[in-house]
Scaffold this active site. Structure first.
Site, PDB file in Angstrom:
ATOM      1  NE  ARG A  13     -72.819  15.845 106.444  1.00 57.63           N
ATOM      2  CZ  ARG A  13     -73.645  16.783 106.031  1.00 57.63           C
ATOM      3  NH1 ARG A  13     -74.470  17.394 106.886  1.00 57.63           N
ATOM      4  NH2 ARG A  13     -73.713  17.116 104.747  1.00 57.63           N
ATOM      5  CG  ASP A  14     -77.625  16.061 105.155  1.00 58.29           C
ATOM      6  OD1 ASP A  14     -78.315  16.463 106.098  1.00 58.29           O
ATOM      7  OD2 ASP A  14     -77.409  16.756 104.145  1.00 58.29           O
ATOM      8  CG  HIS A  17     -79.163  16.782 110.158  1.00 48.93           C
ATOM      9  ND1 HIS A  17     -78.937  17.577 111.247  1.00 48.93           N
ATOM     10  CD2 HIS A  17     -78.274  17.190 109.212  1.00 48.93           C
ATOM     11  CE1 HIS A  17     -77.946  18.443 110.981  1.00 48.93           C
ATOM     12  NE2 HIS A  17     -77.527  18.212 109.752  1.00 48.93           N
ATOM     13  CB  SER A 168     -79.048  24.388 103.455  1.00 51.96           C
ATOM     14  OG  SER A 168     -77.691  24.456 103.113  1.00 51.96           O
ATOM     15  CG  HIS A 195     -75.686  18.751  99.742  1.00 51.96           C
ATOM     16  ND1 HIS A 195     -75.233  17.586 100.323  1.00 51.96           N
ATOM     17  CD2 HIS A 195     -76.702  19.185 100.528  1.00 51.96           C
ATOM     18  CE1 HIS A 195     -75.943  17.323 101.422  1.00 51.96           C
ATOM     19  NE2 HIS A 195     -76.839  18.280 101.566  1.00 51.96           N
ATOM     20  CG  HIS A 197     -81.608  19.277 101.524  1.00 50.23           C
ATOM     21  ND1 HIS A 197     -81.806  18.333 102.502  1.00 50.23           N
ATOM     22  CD2 HIS A 197     -80.330  19.686 101.636  1.00 50.23           C
ATOM     23  CE1 HIS A 197     -80.680  18.188 103.193  1.00 50.23           C
ATOM     24  NE2 HIS A 197     -79.767  18.995 102.692  1.00 50.23           N
TER      25      HIS A 197
END
EC number: 4.1.3.39
Lengths: 341, 341
Positions: A13-14, A17, A168, A195, A197
């Protein structure tokens, strides 16, 4: 007794991107099989922006949501299947109803960190349908711990069965995570997750900090596959958690195999931390802005990095692309004034 | 007052490992200029294994030591030039004498973490020549904090003006670093430093842990350019240190520019954390073993990862390649015995 951590894997999913939502049928099949073999408990699939998001504006998927859910469901047996749901992109009538029929197990319903109230109806619908609903707070560094807790409590009151905060912009250092996760874990009755990054090289250690502060759900993506500097690298996470005595239930060798499979099938080059990712992390601005920022920098003859920091000062969030031009114009004016002396 | 950190940049030395010591004249020139422009205080250059190491066995450099030192010296003015010196590869008469003449400022004299005593004469010579000598303890995770301190004290007694411990296998988590650096900083009168590798995704946070425990010297390499999973990524380090209020004196935008220059000139693909790097970090084994291990795994029909863990249990260090075959054979025998039941 070892602390148990529930890993959710947003590779499919991510990671979408990173390839402008062009992950192929073969990629979904190969990775679902690999994740299942490694006993990854939850595999998230779909367009980068989640269910119903495929569009001219944010990028068109090479596969329909229907295709993705069917293909993935067919290859996930022990692993549960989750989707990312952003109210606004994803409608209840069209999208969620069908996702329930197609056998999605976990619905991760996300909003900007200060807009939990738009998740009310979606969470409700999912719970009524007898499925699992989580609340996801995106760009969570833009809210204080107290505000995050308030927003999370709203989601909890709508029926969310877990809360995950997303870094994010990759803006957190470990102490930031400790503070926020600690506040949520203390204040909520439901599980809390993180989550990450990797813009500042902190994704793995931030996840460790999250667990130490009370999180029991952690997101990790194979080879870090994700937008910009990438997500928390799943196979590193599994190794480090094993070393620290946290139990993920994931087979180390098989998740390392999954990394090899991903490299060969759909991710030949792992994400790395580019200069603009670093600036994005420092400024606390969504790295998806990189392209329009570069364009504006060229158009106005200013430094893309200054635009990022300018956007950070104005608390820019996704969808506010018009702010980029405004900041670039301001910088160009200041530059012209300085040149005149 | 901001805490001052001295950054040493081994891009043009440790990075040489990543390209089998084939960094070109253009690469040395381009990066020396970029580092100088960014005000990097110390730039380390040379063969991956340091002065005098170029050979059939460990890999032949495309440039001679003499070339490298001359080219680099010509383009480093404010930045000091350092070299890596391993007694055994590097002789005093031939190599060090000439390095002094060619204007090397800082001599970083390295030994395996338990063999400091072989650095005595080299450190002495450098000090007698009026140059700066540091002691470097490699594979430092293989010694307890107390033993590391003992070894470091030997180097200090020989005249070393700083001690840097290397996490050569990328095996440390932050608490390991805190413990070791803390012990050294408490027990030594000279500055203490840390050189990280990113096998477990910890290079940047380990460097932060080092500073918090008392280190004032940190190594970082542009784009993480280095062997295997790479070194601590310099431009990320600078950004994170700036955010934490540590003063490096390095210009953030210019070091980001240096990353772009490196990408264009000699490092098109940044290092990433491969499955074998992770195993190497977990096992605490030098990742340079990857190729002979892969060969032995194929020859004996066993798993390369099992060989790495086997080497870890036997405390294998560089130069002990014969152990690889021994471990592989043992594994093959066990496998055959298990198959027989």
């Amino acid at each position: 007794m070892a602390k148990k951590i529930l890993i959710t894997d947003p590779t499919l999913r991510d990671g979408n991107h990173a390839v402008r939502h062009q992950l192929s049928r073969d990629a979904f099949i190969a990775y679902c099989k690999a994740a299942e073999a490694a006993r990854v408990p939850i595999v998230e699939v779909g367009h980068g922006n989640g269910l119903g998001a495929s569009s001219m504006l944010v990028g068109e998927c090479s596969l329909t949501d229907e295709d993705i859910l069917k293909i993935s469901r067919e290859h996930l047996h022990e692993s549960r299947m989750s989707i990312h749901v952003i109210p606004g992109f994803c409608t209840i009538k069209r999208d969620l109803t069908r996702a329930v029929e197609l056998g999605v197990d976990v619905f991760r319903i996300g909003t900007h960190c200060t807009e939990a109230d738009i998740s009310d109806r979606h969470i409700n619908f999912v719970r009524q349908a007898g499925k699992e609903a989580w609340g996801i707070l995106m760009m969570s560094h833009m809210a204080t711990p107290a505000v995050l807790l308030e927003e999370a409590k709203k989601m909890e009151s709508y029926g969310a069965e877990a809360i995950v905060i997303m870094d994010s912009a990759g803006a957190y250092l470990p102490d930031d995570v400790t503070e926020r996760i600690g506040t949520l874990a203390d204040g909520l009755a439901i599980p809390v997750g993180f989550h990450g990054h990797n813009n500042l090289g902190m994704a793995v250690i931030n996840s460790v900090a999250a667990v130490n502060a009370g999180a029991t759900i952690i997101d990790g993506s194979i080879r870090g596959f994700g937008a910009g500097a990438g997500n928390t690298q799943l196979e590193v996470l599994v190794a480090v958690f094993e070393r620290l005595g946290f139990e993920t239930g994931i087979d180390l060798y098989k998740i390392l195999d999954a990394a090899d499979i991903a490299e060969k099938t759909f991710n030949p080059v792992a994400p790395s931390i580019s200069p603009l990712s670093i600036v994005s992390g420092l400024a606390g601005v969504f790295s998806g802005f990189a392209k329009p920022v570069a364009r504006a920098a060229a158009d106005y003859g200013v430094d893309a990095r200054d635009i990022f920091f300018g956007l950070g000062k104005r608390n820019a969030v996704a969808g506010q692309e018009s702010l980029i031009i405004e900041v670039a114009r301001d910088l160009a004016e200041k530059k012209a004034a300085a040149a005149k002396g």
